[in-house]
Design a protein around this motif. Structure first.
Motif, PDB file in Angstrom:
ATOM      1  N   VAL A 272     -18.192 -15.725 -19.291  1.00  0.00           N
ATOM      2  CA  VAL A 272     -18.495 -14.834 -20.410  1.00  0.00           C
ATOM      3  C   VAL A 272     -18.153 -15.512 -21.732  1.00  0.00           C
ATOM      4  O   VAL A 272     -18.956 -15.491 -22.686  1.00  0.00           O
ATOM      5  N   LEU A 273     -16.979 -16.140 -21.810  1.00  0.00           N
ATOM      6  CA  LEU A 273     -16.580 -16.810 -23.045  1.00  0.00           C
ATOM      7  C   LEU A 273     -17.488 -18.005 -23.341  1.00  0.00           C
ATOM      8  O   LEU A 273     -17.899 -18.213 -24.489  1.00  0.00           O
ATOM      9  N   ALA A 274     -17.839 -18.786 -22.311  1.00  0.00           N
ATOM     10  CA  ALA A 274     -18.730 -19.940 -22.514  1.00  0.00           C
ATOM     11  C   ALA A 274     -20.103 -19.486 -22.992  1.00  0.00           C
ATOM     12  O   ALA A 274     -20.707 -20.112 -23.878  1.00  0.00           O
ATOM     13  N   THR A 275     -20.621 -18.399 -22.423  1.00  0.00           N
ATOM     14  CA  THR A 275     -21.933 -17.875 -22.838  1.00  0.00           C
ATOM     15  C   THR A 275     -21.887 -17.352 -24.264  1.00  0.00           C
ATOM     16  O   THR A 275     -22.834 -17.541 -25.041  1.00  0.00           O
ATOM     17  N   LEU A 276     -20.788 -16.694 -24.609  1.00  0.00           N
ATOM     18  CA  LEU A 276     -20.609 -16.200 -25.974  1.00  0.00           C
ATOM     19  C   LEU A 276     -20.610 -17.355 -26.969  1.00  0.00           C
ATOM     20  O   LEU A 276     -21.275 -17.309 -28.018  1.00  0.00           O
ATOM     21  N   MET A 277     -19.892 -18.418 -26.640  1.00  0.00           N
ATOM     22  CA  MET A 277     -19.851 -19.600 -27.508  1.00  0.00           C
ATOM     23  C   MET A 277     -21.226 -20.257 -27.599  1.00  0.00           C
ATOM     24  O   MET A 277     -21.659 -20.697 -28.674  1.00  0.00           O
ATOM     25  N   ALA A 278     -21.931 -20.311 -26.460  1.00  0.00           N
ATOM     26  CA  ALA A 278     -23.274 -20.899 -26.458  1.00  0.00           C
ATOM     27  C   ALA A 278     -24.218 -20.103 -27.344  1.00  0.00           C
ATOM     28  O   ALA A 278     -25.058 -20.682 -28.053  1.00  0.00           O
TER      29      ALA A 278
ATOM     30  N   ARG B 122      -8.313 -22.188 -24.286  1.00  0.00           N
ATOM     31  CA  ARG B 122      -9.432 -21.768 -23.427  1.00  0.00           C
ATOM     32  C   ARG B 122     -10.775 -22.137 -24.043  1.00  0.00           C
ATOM     33  O   ARG B 122     -11.689 -22.594 -23.359  1.00  0.00           O
ATOM     34  N   VAL B 123     -10.896 -21.944 -25.344  1.00  0.00           N
ATOM     35  CA  VAL B 123     -12.136 -22.299 -26.044  1.00  0.00           C
ATOM     36  C   VAL B 123     -12.393 -23.802 -25.936  1.00  0.00           C
ATOM     37  O   VAL B 123     -13.514 -24.244 -25.667  1.00  0.00           O
ATOM     38  N   THR B 124     -11.353 -24.599 -26.139  1.00  0.00           N
ATOM     39  CA  THR B 124     -11.495 -26.056 -26.053  1.00  0.00           C
ATOM     40  C   THR B 124     -11.909 -26.499 -24.655  1.00  0.00           C
ATOM     41  O   THR B 124     -12.778 -27.362 -24.488  1.00  0.00           O
ATOM     42  N   THR B 125     -11.316 -25.875 -23.641  1.00  0.00           N
ATOM     43  CA  THR B 125     -11.635 -26.227 -22.256  1.00  0.00           C
ATOM     44  C   THR B 125     -13.084 -25.902 -21.913  1.00  0.00           C
ATOM     45  O   THR B 125     -13.756 -26.663 -21.198  1.00  0.00           O
ATOM     46  N   LEU B 126     -13.580 -24.786 -22.429  1.00  0.00           N
ATOM     47  CA  LEU B 126     -14.926 -24.329 -22.076  1.00  0.00           C
ATOM     48  C   LEU B 126     -16.009 -24.864 -23.011  1.00  0.00           C
ATOM     49  O   LEU B 126     -17.194 -24.592 -22.793  1.00  0.00           O
ATOM     50  N   LEU B 127     -15.612 -25.634 -24.022  1.00  0.00           N
ATOM     51  CA  LEU B 127     -16.594 -26.126 -24.998  1.00  0.00           C
ATOM     52  C   LEU B 127     -17.712 -26.952 -24.357  1.00  0.00           C
ATOM     53  O   LEU B 127     -18.892 -26.746 -24.674  1.00  0.00           O
ATOM     54  N   PRO B 128     -17.424 -27.914 -23.452  1.00  0.00           N
ATOM     55  CA  PRO B 128     -18.526 -28.668 -22.829  1.00  0.00           C
ATOM     56  C   PRO B 128     -19.497 -27.778 -22.055  1.00  0.00           C
ATOM     57  O   PRO B 128     -20.720 -27.982 -22.112  1.00  0.00           O
ATOM     58  N   SER B 129     -18.973 -26.789 -21.328  1.00  0.00           N
ATOM     59  CA  SER B 129     -19.837 -25.883 -20.579  1.00  0.00           C
ATOM     60  C   SER B 129     -20.692 -25.043 -21.525  1.00  0.00           C
ATOM     61  O   SER B 129     -21.884 -24.807 -21.267  1.00  0.00           O
ATOM     62  N   ALA B 130     -20.083 -24.591 -22.627  1.00  0.00           N
ATOM     63  CA  ALA B 130     -20.837 -23.812 -23.610  1.00  0.00           C
ATOM     64  C   ALA B 130     -21.963 -24.645 -24.212  1.00  0.00           C
ATOM     65  O   ALA B 130     -23.088 -24.150 -24.404  1.00  0.00           O
ATOM     66  N   PHE B 131     -21.681 -25.909 -24.492  1.00  0.00           N
ATOM     67  CA  PHE B 131     -22.711 -26.787 -25.046  1.00  0.00           C
ATOM     68  C   PHE B 131     -23.856 -26.963 -24.045  1.00  0.00           C
ATOM     69  O   PHE B 131     -25.034 -26.949 -24.434  1.00  0.00           O
ATOM     70  N   THR B 132     -23.521 -27.132 -22.779  1.00  0.00           N
ATOM     71  CA  THR B 132     -24.559 -27.295 -21.757  1.00  0.00           C
ATOM     72  C   THR B 132     -25.429 -26.051 -21.667  1.00  0.00           C
ATOM     73  O   THR B 132     -26.665 -26.137 -21.582  1.00  0.00           O
ATOM     74  N   ILE B 133     -24.795 -24.867 -21.678  1.00  0.00           N
ATOM     75  CA  ILE B 133     -25.557 -23.613 -21.630  1.00  0.00           C
ATOM     76  C   ILE B 133     -26.471 -23.501 -22.850  1.00  0.00           C
ATOM     77  O   ILE B 133     -27.655 -23.140 -22.730  1.00  0.00           O
ATOM     78  N   ALA B 134     -25.936 -23.820 -24.032  1.00  0.00           N
ATOM     79  CA  ALA B 134     -26.746 -23.743 -25.248  1.00  0.00           C
ATOM     80  C   ALA B 134     -27.907 -24.731 -25.194  1.00  0.00           C
ATOM     81  O   ALA B 134     -29.044 -24.394 -25.569  1.00  0.00           O
ATOM     82  N   PHE B 135     -27.640 -25.937 -24.719  1.00  0.00           N
ATOM     83  CA  PHE B 135     -28.690 -26.955 -24.618  1.00  0.00           C
ATOM     84  C   PHE B 135     -29.803 -26.496 -23.680  1.00  0.00           C
ATOM     85  O   PHE B 135     -30.989 -26.552 -24.024  1.00  0.00           O
ATOM     86  N   LEU B 136     -29.423 -26.024 -22.490  1.00  0.00           N
ATOM     87  CA  LEU B 136     -30.429 -25.578 -21.522  1.00  0.00           C
ATOM     88  C   LEU B 136     -31.219 -24.391 -22.050  1.00  0.00           C
ATOM     89  O   LEU B 136     -32.448 -24.321 -21.896  1.00  0.00           O
ATOM     90  N   ALA B 137     -30.520 -23.432 -22.671  1.00  0.00           N
ATOM     91  CA  ALA B 137     -31.206 -22.258 -23.207  1.00  0.00           C
ATOM     92  C   ALA B 137     -32.201 -22.661 -24.294  1.00  0.00           C
ATOM     93  O   ALA B 137     -33.338 -22.169 -24.328  1.00  0.00           O
ATOM     94  N   GLY B 138     -31.776 -23.564 -25.186  1.00  0.00           N
ATOM     95  CA  GLY B 138     -32.663 -23.994 -26.250  1.00  0.00           C
ATOM     96  C   GLY B 138     -33.866 -24.759 -25.744  1.00  0.00           C
ATOM     97  O   GLY B 138     -35.007 -24.485 -26.126  1.00  0.00           O
TER      98      GLY B 138
END
Length: 568
Positions: free
Chosen positions: A110-116, A257-273
């Motif tokens: 949820v947090l990674a998706t929110l960041m993405a 937690r935000v720092t740990t999930l940052l790579p996953s959030a970037f991947t989600i944002a990249f794929l979504a875009g």
């Protein structure tokens, strides 16, 4: 006084006006609503089993897939820059979502998706929507084919009914574990899964207009209930699905937690875009429209943020469902909004029925999804490309399956960039003139009047000159020739004497250009094709005498051919 033919740059905020607003301004009546309602219902029927299946494959519960369709589907259609885009969970997210849930739990997702979502909003406002052109085709095909292999592998247990305490996380460890559990294969589960698979394939062959996924899942559910079969179902494994939407809730947040999930959030944002803009481009090709890429990114960001807050999954534009929407006659974003509404209606009225759905039937659905994602024909076609493009394709594919999706994309893009620089170094002595197709100023820009070289052409013939390499960064501009407001000619002459280099994506763009012209009844003649472009075109089956593209030595020969063709 402004020069004739010059265009006036529209205000920057025009880039972010949703297509829904544009449609409503142009006029929207009962007739359009009826057509959109039928399209929306058709897509909802397709999305219903697919959303549940993708959620389960992602390591989540089926209701979260439905919530994603409802929440993100409404926002992507209402705020997006495409007339017919359908949003929701897709197969591209399965791997990354599964990995995030395994490592950080659902709250971490949820947090990674929110960041993405926030990343996508920023990317859209920064006008990065047109950067999709810089993702080479071998990279996109390689990682989507890799994801397809991973999705298929993840469904083997449910497909065969294997009794396993747990399935190993690593790809290479999964298959030995499946082999060790082969004695526990359930004949009942096997019959249901392969029966559903056979029914889907049969309907796609002989009844393509029917909702094969929903029919197969429904038949499997009724058969399992009527015959009293002992099978894992949504009810027995997940306890069914709720009949209401959850209340929005913020995830637990901390700097660590935000720092740990940052790579996953970037991947989600990249794929979504990437997937949303690819889907929008496909929709443009099918409808003849033109999407607003930056507006689409903002909508994807808002939708993912909302999906996370309501307990959903990452969402993006879904190419297959968008194509279904178009084929069903959709005319506006209202169809996408209604598709989400119909799924919500199912949750409110018929949610208890989902408890009877066998997981084996959803596994069959995902096998078909994996096959479609693999794009085996495109993969095979790219294997005939030059050695560098083949290396990018295979390396991206292998790293996606065996290592990590993010790492695979990074390596693929970097390798493609190095390969491109090497190729440019080889043609540095060739004329460097830039392509006369102007850079995208914004999604509303239109070029000035055609150049004087068309003045003496026969009636029904038009001409355009390309300069500079037709590579993955510029290939998409070729399609823009058809989006300039000109009347479609009988014959289109493309002068390529000053194009020293064409890569795989350039060949693909040229092929798509010729295909769209053919659909409009327009012939395409290229002139002055240099040795390297001619070699690549021939190697990939699009050279002289191999396809619908016509060749001429120079403009004079092309004009004579065009005059004959235009007179027919």
């Amino acid at each position: 006084m402004a020069a004739a033919g010059a265009f006036r740059r529209p205000p920057a905020w025009h880039l972010f006006v949703p297509k829904l607003v544009t449609i409503l301004r142009q006029g929207y009546g009962a007739a359009e609503f009826r057509v959109d309602a039928i399209a929306g219902l058709t897509v909802a029927i397709v999305a219903l089993p697919l959303a549940m299946a993708l959620a389960i494959a992602s390591g989540s519960t089926p209701d979260k897939g439905l919530v994603t369709v409802v929440v993100a589907g409404v926002l992507i259609s209402a705020l997006g820059g495409s007339r017919v885009q359908i949003g929701g969970p897709t197969g591209a997210f399965v791997v990354v979502v599964f990995n995030v849930i395994q490592a950080h739990g659902y709250d971490g997702l949820v947090l990674a998706t929110l960041m993405a979502g926030l990343m996508l909003v920023v990317a859209g406002l920064a006008r990065l929507g047109t950067w999709i052109k810089y993702i080479p085709e071998p990279v996109v095909t390689g990682f989507t084919a890799g994801i397809a292999v991973i999705i298929f592998t993840s469904q083997v247990k449910d497909l065969l009914g294997l009794e396993m305490a747990s399935v190993p996380a690593e790809f290479l460890e999964k298959w030995p574990a499946f082999w060790e559990a082969r004695a526990s294969i359930s004949p009942t589960t096997l019959a249901v899964s392969f029966g559903a698979l056979a029914l889907i394939l049969a309907m796609r062959r002989w009844a393509p207009r029917w909702p094969a996924f929903l029919v197969a899942v429904t038949v499997a559910s009724v058969a399992a209930w009527a015959l009293g079969l002992e099978l894992d179902t949504i009810g027995s494994v997940f306890g069914g699905i709720p009949s209401t939407l959850p209340a929005p809730q913020f995830p637990e947040m901390s700097l660590e937690r935000v720092t740990t999930l940052l790579p996953s959030a970037f991947t989600i944002a990249f794929l979504a875009g990437v997937e949303s803009l690819l889907s929008a481009v496909v929709a443009d090709g099918m409808t003849g429209g033109r999407h607003r890429s930056n507006c689409e990114l903002v909508a994807e960001g808002v939708a993912n943020t909302a999906s996370a807050l309501f307990g959903g999954l990452p969402a993006t534009g879904a190419i297959a469902r968008t194509a279904t929407n178009i084929r069903s006659g959709a005319r506006s974003p209202v169809a996408g909004i209604l598709h989400a509404g119909f799924v919500l209606l199912f949750m409110l009225v018929a949610a208890p029925l989902a408890a009877y759905v066998p997981l084996a039937s959803l596994a069959a659905v995902l096998v078909i999804v994996a096959w479609n994602m693999s794009e085996i024909d495109k993969f095979r076609h790219l294997l005939s490309a030059p050695i560098g493009d083949r290396l990018v394709l295979l390396l991206t594919f292998g790293l996606t399956v065996l290592v990590d999706l993010t790492f695979a994309i990074e390596v693929g893009v970097v390798l493609a960039a190095i390969l491109f620089m090497h190729r440019m170094a080889e043609v540095v002595t060739v004329q460097h003139g830039a392509s006369p197709i102007e850079e995208d100023v914004d999604d509303f820009a239109r070029t000035s009047a055609p150049s004087d070289q068309r003045a003496d052409l026969p009636q029904g013939v038009d001409v355009f000159q390309l300069r500079g390499p037709l590579f993955f960064g510029a290939a998409g501009r070729l399609i823009e020739l058809l989006d300039r407001g000109w009347q479609h000619p009988r014959v289109f002459i493309v002068r390529m004497r000053e194009v020293p280099f064409v890569d795989t994506s350039g060949v693909g763009a040229l092929r798509d250009f010729v295909k769209r012209c053919k659909a409009m009844g327009t012939k395409v003649i290229v002139t002055g094709v240099q040795p390297q472009p001619r070699q690549i075109l021939t190697q990939m089956g699009f050279g002289p005498g191999q396809g619908d593209l016509l060749f001429a030595a120079d403009l004079g020969e092309a004009v004579e051919k065009a005059r004959t063709l235009a007179a027919r």
